[in-house]
Design a protein around this motif. Sequence first.
Motif, PDB file in Angstrom:
ATOM      1  N   ARG A   1       1.387  -0.933  -0.286  1.00  0.00           N
ATOM      2  CA  ARG A   1       0.265   0.202   0.147  1.00  0.00           C
ATOM      3  C   ARG A   1       0.962   0.802   0.363  1.00  0.00           C
ATOM      4  O   ARG A   1       1.805   0.989   0.602  1.00  0.00           O
ATOM      5  CB  ARG A   1      -0.638  -0.003   1.522  1.00  0.00           C
ATOM      6  CG  ARG A   1      -2.055  -0.856   1.358  1.00  0.00           C
ATOM      7  CD  ARG A   1      -2.969  -0.209   2.916  1.00  0.00           C
ATOM      8  NE  ARG A   1      -2.194  -1.225   3.932  1.00  0.00           N
ATOM      9  CZ  ARG A   1      -2.725  -0.171   4.474  1.00  0.00           C
ATOM     10  NH1 ARG A   1      -3.096   1.454   4.970  1.00  0.00           N
ATOM     11  NH2 ARG A   1      -1.845  -0.683   6.006  1.00  0.00           N
ATOM     12  N   VAL A   2       0.791   2.466  -0.758  1.00  0.00           N
ATOM     13  CA  VAL A   2       1.622   3.553  -0.924  1.00  0.00           C
ATOM     14  C   VAL A   2       0.025   4.548  -0.277  1.00  0.00           C
ATOM     15  O   VAL A   2      -1.134   4.666  -0.805  1.00  0.00           O
ATOM     16  CB  VAL A   2       1.468   3.713  -1.902  1.00  0.00           C
ATOM     17  CG1 VAL A   2       1.928   4.994  -1.919  1.00  0.00           C
ATOM     18  CG2 VAL A   2       2.771   2.619  -2.670  1.00  0.00           C
ATOM     19  N   LEU A   3       0.928   5.617   1.120  1.00  0.00           N
ATOM     20  CA  LEU A   3      -0.008   6.398   1.121  1.00  0.00           C
ATOM     21  C   LEU A   3       0.699   7.959   1.359  1.00  0.00           C
ATOM     22  O   LEU A   3       1.855   8.234   1.588  1.00  0.00           O
ATOM     23  CB  LEU A   3      -0.484   6.672   2.934  1.00  0.00           C
ATOM     24  CG  LEU A   3      -0.584   5.217   3.237  1.00  0.00           C
ATOM     25  CD1 LEU A   3      -0.192   5.527   5.209  1.00  0.00           C
ATOM     26  CD2 LEU A   3      -2.409   4.984   3.769  1.00  0.00           C
ATOM     27  N   ALA A   4      -0.184   9.000   0.883  1.00  0.00           N
ATOM     28  CA  ALA A   4       0.598   9.809   0.071  1.00  0.00           C
ATOM     29  C   ALA A   4       0.196  10.770   1.710  1.00  0.00           C
ATOM     30  O   ALA A   4      -1.088  11.403   2.380  1.00  0.00           O
ATOM     31  CB  ALA A   4      -0.338  10.210  -1.022  1.00  0.00           C
ATOM     32  N   LEU A   5       0.955  11.366   1.860  1.00  0.00           N
ATOM     33  CA  LEU A   5       1.221  12.107   3.077  1.00  0.00           C
ATOM     34  C   LEU A   5       2.129  13.754   2.623  1.00  0.00           C
ATOM     35  O   LEU A   5       2.638  14.214   1.795  1.00  0.00           O
ATOM     36  CB  LEU A   5       2.355  12.129   4.126  1.00  0.00           C
ATOM     37  CG  LEU A   5       2.972  13.009   5.333  1.00  0.00           C
ATOM     38  CD1 LEU A   5       1.692  12.417   5.888  1.00  0.00           C
ATOM     39  CD2 LEU A   5       4.040  12.592   6.029  1.00  0.00           C
TER      40      LEU A   5
END
Length: 225
Positions: free
Chosen positions: A214-218
């Motif tokens: 999973r990739v979370l955008a901060l």
Amino acid sequence: MAAGQDPHALEARDLYRFYRAGEEETLALRGVSLTVGRGEVVAVAGPSGAGKSTLVACLAGLEEPDGGVVLIGGERISHRPEADRARARARRIGVLLQSANLIGHLDVRANIRLAQHAARGGAGPQAGELLEDVGLSHRSRALPSQLAGGELARAALAVALANDPDILLADEPTGELDGQSEQQVLDRLRARAEAGGGVLLVTHSRQVMNIADRVLALRDGRIQP
Ligand code: ADP
Ligand code: MG
């Protein structure tokens, strides 16, 4: 792998972090919540200044968040006395920083043993096994200054895994590596997750995001929906 009832290797709830410099206040984290499951690689991607390093520092217990809670393998590590935090950190968390986490006057093997000593009571693998795992058996007596960039990154990884942590946290772990060395480190991180460990990476590298489940955008201290 450390056994536990908690399904999450890591859980962060509503983390806040402010920095004050004179009149100026920076809200580096504004309510960040995330989880990393056992066996999962999660990448946190965001531009420079988004709060990535602050997030890693708070998750690793190196900085105390101003609000929110961090649980590692179900154990709370935030808002506890420093000595408790240090012990939980040594046992449960592996940290891989851009500037390698190695002591300069100790050889690679001694660096691993030092990390294990800090986690008294931890049941980590033998130094020899760790070095074999990262392909550095032949460099165990080398000082950090005698290692090439890719070797240094793998030595740092062996140290980060020295206590078989619930979670491996990495801040731009391959930022200064060539493509081949980067891929070697990423393969090890992926293998770590396959073996049941949790891995959280902060990065702006596309190659790093590619190994994530999973990739979370901060951005501006917030995870984007
Ligand atoms: P990233 O790693 O995504 O580049 P950082 O977590 O380093 O972002 O920084 C997030 C914000 O917090 C930035 O605006 C940065 O200037 C500020 N910041 C980080 N560390 C400090 C500090 N020790 N003192 C004051 N401001 C800081
Ligand atoms: Mg950073």
